[in-house]
Motif scaffolding. Structure first.
Motif, PDB file in Angstrom:
ATOM      1  N   TYR A 453      -2.987   1.049  -6.174  1.00  0.00           N
ATOM      2  CA  TYR A 453      -3.720  -0.200  -6.370  1.00  0.00           C
ATOM      3  C   TYR A 453      -4.569  -0.502  -5.140  1.00  0.00           C
ATOM      4  CZ  TYR A 453      -0.567  -0.939 -10.307  1.00  0.00           C
ATOM      5  OH  TYR A 453       0.127  -0.803 -11.480  1.00  0.00           O
ATOM      6  N   PRO A 454      -5.708  -1.172  -5.298  1.00  0.00           N
ATOM      7  CA  PRO A 454      -6.188  -1.850  -6.499  1.00  0.00           C
ATOM      8  C   PRO A 454      -7.016  -0.966  -7.430  1.00  0.00           C
ATOM      9  CG  PRO A 454      -7.629  -2.370  -4.680  1.00  0.00           C
ATOM     10  CD  PRO A 454      -6.558  -1.496  -4.123  1.00  0.00           C
ATOM     11  N   TRP A 455      -6.938   0.355  -7.256  1.00  0.00           N
ATOM     12  CA  TRP A 455      -7.773   1.270  -8.042  1.00  0.00           C
ATOM     13  C   TRP A 455      -6.964   2.001  -9.101  1.00  0.00           C
ATOM     14  CZ3 TRP A 455     -12.237  -0.422  -6.736  1.00  0.00           C
ATOM     15  CH2 TRP A 455     -12.437  -0.902  -5.435  1.00  0.00           C
ATOM     16  N   SER A 456      -5.769   1.497  -9.394  1.00  0.00           N
ATOM     17  CA  SER A 456      -4.889   2.150 -10.371  1.00  0.00           C
ATOM     18  C   SER A 456      -4.861   1.374 -11.684  1.00  0.00           C
ATOM     19  CB  SER A 456      -3.464   2.246  -9.795  1.00  0.00           C
ATOM     20  OG  SER A 456      -2.618   2.904 -10.695  1.00  0.00           O
ATOM     21  N   PHE A 457      -4.624   2.114 -12.772  1.00  0.00           N
ATOM     22  CA  PHE A 457      -4.469   1.526 -14.106  1.00  0.00           C
ATOM     23  C   PHE A 457      -3.354   2.315 -14.768  1.00  0.00           C
ATOM     24  CE2 PHE A 457      -5.843   0.931 -18.608  1.00  0.00           C
ATOM     25  CZ  PHE A 457      -5.920  -0.449 -18.627  1.00  0.00           C
ATOM     26  N   ARG A 458      -2.119   1.829 -14.635  1.00  0.00           N
ATOM     27  CA  ARG A 458      -0.954   2.694 -14.853  1.00  0.00           C
ATOM     28  C   ARG A 458      -0.349   2.684 -16.247  1.00  0.00           C
ATOM     29  NH1 ARG A 458       2.581   2.691  -9.258  1.00  0.00           N
ATOM     30  NH2 ARG A 458       0.875   3.208  -7.864  1.00  0.00           N
ATOM     31  N   GLN A 459      -0.837   1.872 -17.155  1.00  0.00           N
ATOM     32  CA  GLN A 459      -0.193   1.783 -18.462  1.00  0.00           C
ATOM     33  C   GLN A 459       1.275   1.392 -18.318  1.00  0.00           C
ATOM     34  OE1 GLN A 459      -1.869   2.220 -21.437  1.00  0.00           O
ATOM     35  NE2 GLN A 459      -3.753   2.582 -20.311  1.00  0.00           N
ATOM     36  N   ASN A 460       1.555   0.580 -17.318  1.00  0.00           N
ATOM     37  CA  ASN A 460       2.923   0.126 -17.060  1.00  0.00           C
ATOM     38  C   ASN A 460       2.856  -1.372 -16.806  1.00  0.00           C
ATOM     39  OD1 ASN A 460       5.415  -0.621 -15.801  1.00  0.00           O
ATOM     40  ND2 ASN A 460       5.744   1.508 -15.169  1.00  0.00           N
ATOM     41  N   PHE A 461       3.240  -2.160 -17.785  1.00  0.00           N
ATOM     42  CA  PHE A 461       3.027  -3.606 -17.705  1.00  0.00           C
ATOM     43  C   PHE A 461       3.779  -4.234 -16.531  1.00  0.00           C
ATOM     44  CE2 PHE A 461       4.332  -7.964 -18.789  1.00  0.00           C
ATOM     45  CZ  PHE A 461       3.071  -8.547 -18.885  1.00  0.00           C
ATOM     46  N   LEU A 462       4.995  -3.804 -16.290  1.00  0.00           N
ATOM     47  CA  LEU A 462       5.777  -4.425 -15.221  1.00  0.00           C
ATOM     48  C   LEU A 462       5.122  -4.203 -13.856  1.00  0.00           C
ATOM     49  CD1 LEU A 462       9.443  -3.640 -16.322  1.00  0.00           C
ATOM     50  CD2 LEU A 462       8.112  -5.716 -16.693  1.00  0.00           C
ATOM     51  N   VAL A 463       4.690  -2.968 -13.604  1.00  0.00           N
ATOM     52  CA  VAL A 463       4.051  -2.658 -12.325  1.00  0.00           C
ATOM     53  C   VAL A 463       2.655  -3.267 -12.258  1.00  0.00           C
ATOM     54  CG1 VAL A 463       3.281  -0.798 -10.804  1.00  0.00           C
ATOM     55  CG2 VAL A 463       5.388  -0.538 -12.124  1.00  0.00           C
TER      56      VAL A 463
END
Length: 489
Positions: A453-463
Motif C-alpha cells: 500500500y498505497p499501490w496495492s489492490f489485494r482482493q482482501n476486504f479485511l486488509v
C-alpha cells in the motif's frame, strides 16, 4: 430537471457504484454540487443492461446492498428486478435521483492546469454537451457494455437457428420447447442454464473449461432470526458482517488448502447432480479454487436441472457452427434451435472515455492506482471498481468513502488539486490480477499495482479496509494550493 453543467463533482455512471459514490459525497461534503451522467435511460448500470433469463446477484445481497440502507427483502440471493427496485428506491430516498442526467455518454475529459478543472465532453440526447467539474469520478465498472468478448466462432452465418449473446438479450425471445445450447461455464451460463431449462426441451451447457460451482441457499435463516430481535439497521450490519467473514474465509481456505477445497466442492456437485462421474468430468477445473471466480448456484438449481435430465453439460472444443447446431472437434453435432454465447466480457477502463491533461493524452494503463481509487498523472480524478472474489459493493463503498475524504480535504485545505505520485518499488501487476479469461485478455489495459500500500489492490476486504480507511492522504498524494497553481500558470 434543469441541468447544471458546471459542478464541483461529476460522477459518471448511475449503477451501484455511482449511487454509492453520490451518497458518500453528499454525506461528507454537503456543500459541494454534483451531477451524475448516465448513458442509459434508467438507474442500474449492469442490472439494467442484463435482461437474460434468471438474471440475479452472484453474491448475497446483504453484502451487495449498501451498508447505509438495510436490505429488507426475504432472499439473500436476489433477482435482477429486485436489485433495480432497491437501487431506484435508494436514489429516490436520498435525493440522488434529482442529480442524474440520463442518456449521456462521456466521450472525453481534459484537465486544465490553469483552471484546475476538468472539461468533459459528452454525447447527449440533443447533441454534444460540455460539462465542467472540479473533480471527476468514473463509476462505469470495468467491462465494455457495447462489445462483449467474441471468440470468433467459424460458421456462425451458417446456423439456421437463433444466436443470442446475454449482453444483448432480445425482448420476447421464446425458448419454450426449444433445444438450447449455452456456450460458456461462468456465472452467466450457470444462471441461464437452469432458468431456460424450466421450459426448454433441453439445455446443454457447452464448455471448453469447467468452473467451480458452489450451491448456496437462496435465503438466510440466520438473517431471519437476527431480524426478529434487532432493529433493521443493526440486523443488516450483523448479517452483512457475518456473510462478509464467511466469503472471506471461503476465499482464504481455497487459497491455503486448494486440494481439500477442490475435494469438498466436487463432493457438493456429486451430491447435487447425483453423479460423481459428472462432477469429475465436467466440474473439475485444471486450476485451483478461486484462481478464477467461483460461481454460486442458488439452491443448487443447475445441479437439479442436470439431475432431472432437463439440462446436461458437454466439455469439448468447438469446430464450427453448422445449420443444425454446433459441431465439436470430434465431429459430434449438438443440435440447437437457440445458441447462447455466454463467452465472457471485454475490459474497458474509465468507460472508454479518452482522458488528457492540458491536451496531452494519458493512458490509464501507464498509471499506478492509488488504493485502487486514483491514478498517477491524472489530477482530481477517481475511478471505482468492485471486488471479484467478494460482493462488488464491499469494495465500491471503501472507494466512495476514500473519495469523500479526499474531497473533504480539498474543501477544508483550500487546495486546488490532488494527484497521486508513485512512490512504490518492486514488481508490478495489473490492478485486477486473476486467471479469469476476460481479466487476462484485458490485463494490458489496466492500471498497475504493487504488493504494498498505497499501490496495492489485494482482493482482501479485511486488509484493504484497514489500509484504505486509515490511508495517510500525504503518503502518495501531492496537493497543490491555489497560489502554486497560479504561479505555475
Amino acid at each position: 430537471m434543469t441541468l447544471q453543467r458546471d459542478v464541483d463533482v461529476l460522477i459518471v455512471g448511475a449503477g451501484l457504484s455511482g449511487i454509492n459514490m453520490a451518497y458518500r459525497i453528499q454525506e461528507a461534503c454537503p456543500e459541494l454540487t454534483y451531477a451524475i451522467v448516465e448513458r442509459r435511460d434508467r438507474i442500474g448500470g449492469t442490472w439494467d443492461l442484463f435482461r437474460y433469463p434468471g438474471v440475479r446477484s452472484d453474491s448475497d445481497f446483504f453484502t451487495l446492498a449498501f451498508p447505509f440502507r438495510p436490505w429488507r427483502g426475504k432472499d439473500a440471493i436476489v433477482d435482477g428486478d429486485q436489485i433495480l427496485e432497491y437501487l431506484e428506491d435508494t436514489a429516490r430516498e436520498a435525493g440522488i435521483d434529482r442529480h442524474i442526467a440520463f442518456g449521456r455518454r462521456v466521450d472525453s475529459a481534459d484537465w486544465s492546469s490553469v483552471d484546475a478543472r476538468w472539461s468533459v465532453e459528452a454525447s447527449g440526447p440533443d447533441g454534444p454537451e460540455t460539462w465542467s467539474a472540479r473533480f471527476v469520478v468514473t463509476c462505469t465498472g470495468y467491462y465494455d457494455y457495447d462489445s462483449p468478448y467474441d471468440p470468433g466462432f467459424a460458421g456462425v452465418e451458417d446456423f439456421d437457428g437463433t444466436l443470442v449473446h446475454p449482453q444483448f438479450w432480445p425482448e420476447g425471445l421464446d425458448h419454450s420447447g426449444k433445444r438450447v445450447v449455452v456456450i460458456g461455464s461462468g456465472a452467466t451460463a450457470v444462471t441461464i442454464v437452469p432458468a431456460m431449462a424450466e421450459t426448454a426441451e433441453h439445455v446443454t451447457m457447452l464448455q471448453r473449461t469447467p468452473s467451480y460451482l458452489l450451491a448456496q441457499p437462496k435465503g438466510d435463516p440466520i438473517a431471519d432470526v437476527v431480524r426478529k430481535i434487532a432493529p433493521p439497521t443493526v440486523a443488516h450490519h450483523v448479517v452483512r458482517t457475518k456473510n462478509m467473514l464467511l466469503q472471506w474465509a471461503l476465499f482464504q481456505a481455497c487459497q491455503r488448502a486448494p486440494k481439500a477445497m477442490r475435494s469438498l466442492l466436487l463432493k457438493g456437485v456429486a451430491h447435487g447432480t447425483g453423479s460423481a462421474e459428472i462432477a469429475e468430468q465436467h466440474f473439475n477445473p485444471p486450476y485451483d479454487p478461486w484462481d478464477q471466480r467461483l460461481c454460486v448456484t442458488p439452491q443448487g438449481d443447475i445441479f437439479a436441472a442436470i439431475k432431472a435430465g432437463r439440462a446436461s453439460v458437454t466439455t469439448a472444443r468447438i469446430d464450427r457452427f453448422v445449420p443444425e447446431g454446433v459441431r465439436l472437434e470430434d465431429g459430434t453435432v449438438l443440435p440447437a434451435d437457440i445458441v447462447v454465447t455466454a463467452t465472457g466480457l471485454s475490459i474497458k477502463i474509465l468507460g472508454g472515455a479518452k482522458v488528457s491533461v492540458d491536451g496531452e493524452p494519458r493512458d490509464p494503463a501507464e498509471s499506478f492506482a492509488y488504493h485502487g481509487t486514483m491514478l498517477t498523472g491524472l489530477p482530481n480524478l477517481a475511478f471505482c471498481v468492485g471486488y471479484i472474489n467478494l460482493s462488488w459493493t464491499m469494495r465500491s463503498d471503501l472507494t466512495s468513502r476514500l473519495v469523500a475524504r479526499v474531497l473533504r480535504r480539498l474543501v477544508d485545505s483550500g487546495a486546488s488539486s490532488v494527484v497521486p505520485e508513485f512512490t512504490g518499488s518492486g514488481p508490478t501487476t495489473p490492478l485486477m490480477d486473476m486467471q479469469s479469461g476476460y481479466l487476462q485478455r484485458g490485463a494490458h489495459l489496466m492500471p498497475r499495482a504493487t504488493d504494498a500500500y498505497p499501490w496495492s489492490f489485494r482482493q482482501n476486504f479485511l486488509v484493504d479496509s484497514w489500509s484504505t480507511n486509515r490511508a495517510d492522504l500525504d503518503d502518495g498524494l501531492v496537493w497543490t494550493a491555489p497560489d502554486r497553481a497560479e504561479a505555475r500558470a
